[in-house]
Motif scaffolding. Structure first.
Motif, mmCIF file in Angstrom:
data_model
loop_
_atom_site.group_PDB
_atom_site.id
_atom_site.type_symbol
_atom_site.label_atom_id
_atom_site.label_comp_id
_atom_site.label_asym_id
_atom_site.label_seq_id
_atom_site.Cartn_x
_atom_site.Cartn_y
_atom_site.Cartn_z
ATOM 1 N N PRO A 1 0.833 -1.216 0.000
ATOM 2 C CA PRO A 1 0.000 0.000 0.000
ATOM 3 C C PRO A 1 0.865 1.262 0.000
ATOM 4 N N SER A 2 0.377 2.294 -0.653
ATOM 5 C CA SER A 2 1.092 3.564 -0.658
ATOM 6 C C SER A 2 1.146 4.133 0.750
ATOM 7 N N ALA A 3 2.227 4.820 1.058
ATOM 8 C CA ALA A 3 2.385 5.398 2.398
ATOM 9 C C ALA A 3 1.290 6.407 2.703
ATOM 10 N N THR A 4 0.719 7.013 1.652
ATOM 11 C CA THR A 4 -0.303 8.049 1.862
ATOM 12 C C THR A 4 -1.671 7.464 2.206
ATOM 13 N N THR A 5 -1.864 6.146 1.976
ATOM 14 C CA THR A 5 -3.180 5.564 2.250
ATOM 15 C C THR A 5 -3.401 5.333 3.739
ATOM 16 N N GLY A 6 -2.305 5.185 4.496
ATOM 17 C CA GLY A 6 -2.412 5.007 5.948
ATOM 18 C C GLY A 6 -3.025 3.687 6.348
ATOM 19 N N THR A 7 -2.987 2.695 5.494
ATOM 20 C CA THR A 7 -3.544 1.386 5.825
ATOM 21 C C THR A 7 -2.530 0.292 5.529
ATOM 22 N N TYR A 8 -2.701 -0.845 6.198
ATOM 23 C CA TYR A 8 -1.803 -1.966 5.965
ATOM 24 C C TYR A 8 -2.229 -2.787 4.746
ATOM 25 N N PHE A 9 -3.440 -2.521 4.254
ATOM 26 C CA PHE A 9 -3.997 -3.375 3.211
ATOM 27 C C PHE A 9 -4.123 -2.652 1.869
ATOM 28 N N LEU A 10 -4.017 -3.434 0.799
ATOM 29 C CA LEU A 10 -4.135 -2.891 -0.555
ATOM 30 C C LEU A 10 -5.603 -2.694 -0.912
ATOM 31 N N ASP A 11 -5.836 -1.676 -1.733
ATOM 32 C CA ASP A 11 -7.193 -1.434 -2.229
ATOM 33 C C ASP A 11 -7.586 -2.596 -3.162
ATOM 34 N N PRO A 12 -8.817 -3.140 -3.048
ATOM 35 C CA PRO A 12 -9.240 -4.267 -3.901
ATOM 36 C C PRO A 12 -9.074 -3.992 -5.397
ATOM 37 N N LYS A 13 -9.339 -2.726 -5.806
ATOM 38 C CA LYS A 13 -9.194 -2.386 -7.222
ATOM 39 C C LYS A 13 -7.709 -2.467 -7.642
ATOM 40 N N ALA A 14 -6.819 -2.012 -6.741
ATOM 41 C CA ALA A 14 -5.382 -2.079 -7.039
ATOM 42 C C ALA A 14 -4.926 -3.532 -7.144
ATOM 43 N N VAL A 15 -5.459 -4.380 -6.256
ATOM 44 C CA VAL A 15 -5.109 -5.804 -6.289
ATOM 45 C C VAL A 15 -5.520 -6.407 -7.632
ATOM 46 N N SER A 16 -6.721 -6.062 -8.063
ATOM 47 C CA SER A 16 -7.229 -6.584 -9.338
ATOM 48 C C SER A 16 -6.359 -6.116 -10.506
ATOM 49 N N ASN A 17 -5.973 -4.848 -10.502
ATOM 50 C CA ASN A 17 -5.144 -4.314 -11.585
ATOM 51 C C ASN A 17 -3.770 -4.981 -11.633
ATOM 52 N N VAL A 18 -3.191 -5.207 -10.446
ATOM 53 C CA VAL A 18 -1.867 -5.845 -10.403
ATOM 54 C C VAL A 18 -1.969 -7.287 -10.915
ATOM 55 N N LYS A 19 -2.995 -7.991 -10.480
ATOM 56 C CA LYS A 19 -3.148 -9.391 -10.890
ATOM 57 C C LYS A 19 -3.405 -9.524 -12.393
ATOM 58 N N ASN A 20 -4.011 -8.500 -12.976
ATOM 59 C CA ASN A 20 -4.320 -8.552 -14.414
ATOM 60 C C ASN A 20 -3.164 -8.040 -15.283
#
Length: 349
Positions: A61-80
């Motif tokens: 996750p980007s440092a600016t998101t402030g979360t430990y988890f990836l956004d579901p849309k980002a996960v989908s884009n990376v996997k594709n």
């Protein structure tokens, strides 16, 4: 009497003062060997750990998101992404276990976990096992779900390794990291992902190794400076000791000159004396430093990195460096002694 016997005779004559002078060199050399050895071993361990991971890029996750988890849309884009293969997801989260904040990390490849004993499945760190008296076969509750401990790892943090699928379920099907191999250049693929996927940080394995090396270099510089200051104090004591020795032996030096000792022989005698103090002190310091490394390596289960913690350059460099500095420290007293006027020296009280 030759100049060698003269130098050793002077050291034996003032044994307590010589020992105290060497003490500064011993402490400085031992500190340098012990601290630099530990940093060197830790760096090697981290590099090995990073190199063992079978991936080319890592997405977090980007440092600016402030979360430990990836956004579901980002996960989908990376996997594709067409440039990636052998894609693996990992979930890591923090939660309270037995009243203590603990990191729960999902594992895909159990070869990445350094098992101390037991088997893969649910592995607690050795620190947790000691503090909470966990053992293989005991039950542990994570987020209202019970697991049976199957192994103990050598990690010293409060951490539990569990199969990735189970950790992902505990985290509500969230993912904190994606690792993958690239079909072409890892750097180019990382750049493409950075441009096309929002709110993620993409780095390559070589970036991770460089980051570790950069941090290690900083640590080596800081620790080396601190240890060097302690050695410098020891070297200054050599200057002080040799100057006092020359003052106390002014009349004796005058007699030596009167019976035929040359200025060069007087100078070499003083330099031999200071060099011997540095050589002996540095050898004892290296021995103590090595003992310190052995103790730390055994306490932290780093014994497999002992060769990296005690490299030849560190051992030989510490001895040669301390000896050379001690010889240089004796240079001024040696020049001062060699320039003594015979008549004035014989009258000195």
């Amino acid at each position: 009497m030759d100049i060698y016997k003269l130098a050793f005779k002077n050291i034996r004559r003032k044994q307590l003062r010589s020992a105290l002078t060497m003490l500064g060199i011993i402490i400085g050399t031992a500190t340098i060997v012990c601290l630099l050895g530990i940093v060197s071993g830790s760096t090697s361990a981290l590099e090995d750990e990073t190199n063992a991971y079978m991936y080319d890029i890592i997405v977090t996750p980007s440092a600016t998101t402030g979360t430990y988890f990836l956004d579901p849309k980002a996960v989908s884009n990376v996997k594709n992404s067409t440039g990636l293969y052998d894609i693996k997801e990992t979930t890591s989260m923090q939660t309270y276990v037995n009243g203590k904040l603990t990191t729960i990390t999902g594992i895909n490849n159990w070869k990445e976990v350094d098992l101390k004993k037991g088997n893969s499945g649910v592995v607690v760190s050795s620190t947790m096992a000691k503090k909470s008296k966990y053992g293989i076969g005991k039950k542990i509750k994570v987020k209202n779900r019970e697991f049976i401990i199957t192994g103990i790892s050598s990690k010293d943090q409060e951490i539990i390794f569990i199969d990735q699928r189970a950790v992902k379920e505990l985290a509500g099907n969230k993912i904190s990291t994606i690792t993958a191999r690239t079909k072409l250049s890892a750097k180019k693929e990382a750049k493409t992902l950075k441009n096309n996927v929002d709110e993620v940080t993409v780095s390559t394995k070589s970036d991770q190794v460089k980051k570790i090396q950069k941090n290690a270099d900083k640590a080596l510089f800081i620790i080396g400076t601190i240890a060097g200051i302690s050695l410098l104090v020891g070297i200054i004591s050599v200057v002080n000791t040799m100057l006092m020795s020359v003052m106390e032996r002014t009349k004796e030096l005058g007699i030596l000159k009167a019976i035929g000792f040359t200025n060069r022989q007087i100078k070499v005698s003083i330099l031999l004396e200071s060099g011997f103090l540095g050589l002996t002190g540095s050898i004892i310091g290296v021995i103590l430093g090595v003992i310190g490394i052995l103790v730390v390596a055994n306490m932290t289960d780093f014994t497999q990195y002992l060769p990296q913690m005690m490299p030849v350059w560190l051992i030989s460099g510490s001895i040669c460096g301390a000896t050379l500095l001690s010889v240089l420290a004796g240079l001024y007293p040696a020049i001062h002694a060699s320039r003594l006027n015979v008549v004035e020296a014989l009258r000195y009280e």
